[in-house]
Design a protein around this motif. Sequence first.
Motif, PDB file in Angstrom:
ATOM      1  N   PRO A  86       0.816  -1.217   0.000  1.00  0.00           N
ATOM      2  CA  PRO A  86       0.000   0.000   0.000  1.00  0.00           C
ATOM      3  C   PRO A  86       0.849   1.267   0.000  1.00  0.00           C
ATOM      4  O   PRO A  86       1.911   1.327   0.624  1.00  0.00           O
ATOM      5  CB  PRO A  86      -0.791  -0.095   1.312  1.00  0.00           C
ATOM      6  CG  PRO A  86      -0.795  -1.527   1.645  1.00  0.00           C
ATOM      7  CD  PRO A  86       0.486  -2.083   1.126  1.00  0.00           C
ATOM      8  N   LYS A  88       0.323   5.801  -0.933  1.00  0.00           N
ATOM      9  CA  LYS A  88      -0.555   6.909  -0.528  1.00  0.00           C
ATOM     10  C   LYS A  88      -2.012   6.562  -0.808  1.00  0.00           C
ATOM     11  O   LYS A  88      -2.320   5.858  -1.754  1.00  0.00           O
ATOM     12  CB  LYS A  88      -0.162   8.183  -1.288  1.00  0.00           C
ATOM     13  CG  LYS A  88       0.975   8.935  -0.622  1.00  0.00           C
ATOM     14  CD  LYS A  88       1.296  10.221  -1.361  1.00  0.00           C
ATOM     15  CE  LYS A  88       2.289   9.993  -2.473  1.00  0.00           C
ATOM     16  NZ  LYS A  88       2.585  11.177  -3.284  1.00  0.00           N
ATOM     17  N   LYS A  89      -2.895   7.111   0.004  1.00  0.00           N
ATOM     18  CA  LYS A  89      -4.313   6.744  -0.018  1.00  0.00           C
ATOM     19  C   LYS A  89      -4.939   6.732  -1.425  1.00  0.00           C
ATOM     20  O   LYS A  89      -5.505   5.721  -1.840  1.00  0.00           O
ATOM     21  CB  LYS A  89      -5.062   7.710   0.891  1.00  0.00           C
ATOM     22  CG  LYS A  89      -6.534   7.418   1.075  1.00  0.00           C
ATOM     23  CD  LYS A  89      -7.109   8.338   2.142  1.00  0.00           C
ATOM     24  CE  LYS A  89      -8.606   8.506   1.987  1.00  0.00           C
ATOM     25  NZ  LYS A  89      -9.003   9.222   0.769  1.00  0.00           N
ATOM     26  N   ALA A  90      -4.796   7.829  -2.159  1.00  0.00           N
ATOM     27  CA  ALA A  90      -5.475   7.912  -3.459  1.00  0.00           C
ATOM     28  C   ALA A  90      -4.948   6.847  -4.414  1.00  0.00           C
ATOM     29  O   ALA A  90      -5.699   6.238  -5.162  1.00  0.00           O
ATOM     30  CB  ALA A  90      -5.300   9.299  -4.064  1.00  0.00           C
ATOM     31  N   THR A  92      -3.547   3.930  -3.571  1.00  0.00           N
ATOM     32  CA  THR A  92      -3.987   2.614  -3.115  1.00  0.00           C
ATOM     33  C   THR A  92      -5.416   2.367  -3.592  1.00  0.00           C
ATOM     34  O   THR A  92      -5.741   1.282  -4.095  1.00  0.00           O
ATOM     35  CB  THR A  92      -3.901   2.527  -1.584  1.00  0.00           C
ATOM     36  OG1 THR A  92      -2.531   2.707  -1.202  1.00  0.00           O
ATOM     37  CG2 THR A  92      -4.376   1.180  -1.075  1.00  0.00           C
ATOM     38  N   ASP A  93      -6.265   3.382  -3.480  1.00  0.00           N
ATOM     39  CA  ASP A  93      -7.634   3.270  -3.975  1.00  0.00           C
ATOM     40  C   ASP A  93      -7.637   2.931  -5.469  1.00  0.00           C
ATOM     41  O   ASP A  93      -8.398   2.088  -5.929  1.00  0.00           O
ATOM     42  CB  ASP A  93      -8.383   4.602  -3.795  1.00  0.00           C
ATOM     43  CG  ASP A  93      -8.640   4.917  -2.322  1.00  0.00           C
ATOM     44  OD1 ASP A  93      -8.347   4.057  -1.478  1.00  0.00           O
ATOM     45  OD2 ASP A  93      -9.117   6.024  -2.038  1.00  0.00           O
ATOM     46  N   SER A 117       2.955   2.381   4.718  1.00  0.00           N
ATOM     47  CA  SER A 117       1.794   2.338   5.610  1.00  0.00           C
ATOM     48  C   SER A 117       1.758   1.043   6.398  1.00  0.00           C
ATOM     49  O   SER A 117       2.077  -0.024   5.901  1.00  0.00           O
ATOM     50  CB  SER A 117       0.515   2.525   4.813  1.00  0.00           C
ATOM     51  OG  SER A 117       0.426   1.522   3.849  1.00  0.00           O
ATOM     52  N   ILE A 120      -4.277  -0.550   6.679  1.00  0.00           N
ATOM     53  CA  ILE A 120      -5.168  -0.138   5.603  1.00  0.00           C
ATOM     54  C   ILE A 120      -6.582  -0.123   6.155  1.00  0.00           C
ATOM     55  O   ILE A 120      -6.853  -0.709   7.205  1.00  0.00           O
ATOM     56  CB  ILE A 120      -5.120  -1.109   4.403  1.00  0.00           C
ATOM     57  CG1 ILE A 120      -5.430  -2.539   4.868  1.00  0.00           C
ATOM     58  CG2 ILE A 120      -3.773  -1.056   3.702  1.00  0.00           C
ATOM     59  CD1 ILE A 120      -5.869  -3.463   3.766  1.00  0.00           C
ATOM     60  N   ARG A 121      -7.467   0.571   5.461  1.00  0.00           N
ATOM     61  CA  ARG A 121      -8.886   0.502   5.806  1.00  0.00           C
ATOM     62  C   ARG A 121      -9.502  -0.531   4.886  1.00  0.00           C
ATOM     63  O   ARG A 121      -9.949  -0.213   3.790  1.00  0.00           O
ATOM     64  CB  ARG A 121      -9.537   1.863   5.598  1.00  0.00           C
ATOM     65  CG  ARG A 121      -9.235   2.894   6.674  1.00  0.00           C
ATOM     66  CD  ARG A 121     -10.162   2.690   7.894  1.00  0.00           C
ATOM     67  NE  ARG A 121     -11.549   2.585   7.501  1.00  0.00           N
ATOM     68  CZ  ARG A 121     -12.368   3.626   7.385  1.00  0.00           C
ATOM     69  NH1 ARG A 121     -11.957   4.822   7.669  1.00  0.00           N
ATOM     70  NH2 ARG A 121     -13.606   3.458   6.999  1.00  0.00           N
ATOM     71  N   ARG A 124     -12.979   0.193   3.466  1.00  0.00           N
ATOM     72  CA  ARG A 124     -13.013   1.238   2.445  1.00  0.00           C
ATOM     73  C   ARG A 124     -12.508   0.703   1.101  1.00  0.00           C
ATOM     74  O   ARG A 124     -13.064   0.984   0.044  1.00  0.00           O
ATOM     75  CB  ARG A 124     -12.144   2.422   2.885  1.00  0.00           C
ATOM     76  CG  ARG A 124     -12.817   3.776   2.734  1.00  0.00           C
ATOM     77  CD  ARG A 124     -11.959   4.871   3.330  1.00  0.00           C
ATOM     78  NE  ARG A 124     -10.577   4.722   2.924  1.00  0.00           N
ATOM     79  CZ  ARG A 124     -10.083   5.192   1.794  1.00  0.00           C
ATOM     80  NH1 ARG A 124     -10.835   5.877   0.974  1.00  0.00           N
ATOM     81  NH2 ARG A 124      -8.828   5.006   1.496  1.00  0.00           N
ATOM     82  N   LEU A 125     -11.431  -0.100   1.151  1.00  0.00           N
ATOM     83  CA  LEU A 125     -10.884  -0.673  -0.085  1.00  0.00           C
ATOM     84  C   LEU A 125     -11.873  -1.661  -0.704  1.00  0.00           C
ATOM     85  O   LEU A 125     -12.041  -1.705  -1.924  1.00  0.00           O
ATOM     86  CB  LEU A 125      -9.532  -1.338   0.180  1.00  0.00           C
ATOM     87  CG  LEU A 125      -8.405  -0.386   0.591  1.00  0.00           C
ATOM     88  CD1 LEU A 125      -7.107  -1.160   0.798  1.00  0.00           C
ATOM     89  CD2 LEU A 125      -8.193   0.707  -0.455  1.00  0.00           C
ATOM     90  N   HIS A 128     -14.379   0.178  -2.578  1.00  0.00           N
ATOM     91  CA  HIS A 128     -13.842   0.613  -3.881  1.00  0.00           C
ATOM     92  C   HIS A 128     -13.921  -0.498  -4.913  1.00  0.00           C
ATOM     93  O   HIS A 128     -14.205  -0.262  -6.082  1.00  0.00           O
ATOM     94  CB  HIS A 128     -12.382   1.052  -3.743  1.00  0.00           C
ATOM     95  CG  HIS A 128     -12.256   2.497  -3.438  1.00  0.00           C
ATOM     96  ND1 HIS A 128     -12.489   3.473  -4.370  1.00  0.00           N
ATOM     97  CD2 HIS A 128     -11.945   3.132  -2.288  1.00  0.00           C
ATOM     98  CE1 HIS A 128     -12.319   4.646  -3.812  1.00  0.00           C
ATOM     99  NE2 HIS A 128     -11.996   4.479  -2.548  1.00  0.00           N
TER     100      HIS A 128
END
Lengths: 241, 241
Positions: A86, A88-90, A92-93, A117, A120-121, A124-125, A128
Amino acid sequence: MSAKIRLYVEHPLGAGQTVPLDRDQAHYLFGVMRLAAGAAVALFNGKDGEWLAEVAEAGKRGGTLVCQEQTKPLQLPPDLWLMFAPIKKARTDFIVEKAAEMGAARILPVQTEFTNSERIRQDRLQAHAVEAAEQCGGTYVPEVADLQKLPRVLDQWPAGRQLMFCDEAEVGNALQLAAQTQKDAPWAILIGPEGGFSEAERKRLHALPQSHVVSLGPRILRADTAAVAAMTLWQQALGDW
Amino acid sequence: MSAKIRLYVEHPLGAGQTVPLDRDQAHYLFGVMRLAAGAAVALFNGKDGEWLAEVAEAGKRGGTLVCQEQTKPLQLPPDLWLMFAPIKKARTDFIVEKAAEMGAARILPVQTEFTNSERIRQDRLQAHAVEAAEQCGGTYVPEVADLQKLPRVLDQWPAGRQLMFCDEAEVGNALQLAAQTQKDAPWAILIGPEGGFSEAERKRLHALPQSHVVSLGPRILRADTAAVAAMTLWQQALGDW
């Protein structure tokens, strides 16, 4: 009647089947998208294919749909795992979205020595992945696993599963060869973190008997680009393209 | 001395060459990255390869670097254009970034019948291409052209340039065949908008003698995913991978 909206539900689907909606789904269909009773929605649950359904009851906090007819059979993707570290957030999404679009069966975030990281969430993933499946017309949603440490994953590596290991430090493409002998095997693709793999990790990965080293060209790719590029090479050589 | 920061400049580069910095570059190097006189920076300008340079003068509104030695020769990408129909802002940015990473020589946003956006910010997209080249270790920055209407582009299509046309409605991959006869030709890849091409556009594209139709698998890909997947197939069959 044809449906413009595709919705993932967890309920069984079949001819005449009533499907209850939860509050979020009702809000989306009736609040955001302004559907009313009689409107058409395409439903899939990852198991029963795609069904054309009609809104029977539209409420603020819930509602029901009734399945009319199957519009697509279930199409399982090839047995391909996408493993990635993973970032950065964007991004990873994006990787999760791309994995669902490109037809990965399972998504495994792994923690490597140079992964930034530590958590992870997962929920949320997973959401997605569901959204990407809704958008891309798929009838299957890949499972997003919880973050695991790479050595632990390798300790328990399934004997028959082949591994496409994308190593920046290598040249060549072992996939063409592997396509001749391992076409029907289960596979996994491993994408490194932005900082690459550590020397110890590279040694361990090269030593794994199931591992096939593949280069992704002379430029350094970001992890999200590398994920799509690697899945493209795999799908073309071994998958359903 | 080795440089952790790569910077694109417009100035000529060569042994002993002094390179002046503008206000933004000085702010980035000295304000954000906290470099001082004597620090190392890798420079490239898209023409003279990559040079190791040393900070000679660090100021708030400017500064100078002096080139020491060449660290990479200029590596031009294959003569590949990426043509795409601009979509939502973030995804358009991604396509430009991905095109630079994957090694496109030129990026052409085109307006199709089902394209949503009527204008692009060419300067902002060009800045994204520069940033991607800085990140991916490239020595070349693809030019981002202004938005043009697709029929106009096709009216003036260069006789020798082959076109890889990614059509959702097709199956098969004409690239393997084209790789045998058109390996040294200039090429372009065309990615459609999210709504696909119109019937008239598809007819026109199929009728173009230079066009090679390629399918990107059984799932519908978003335009940014399709761009990376198409460039992967092209680079592997015809490019520098």
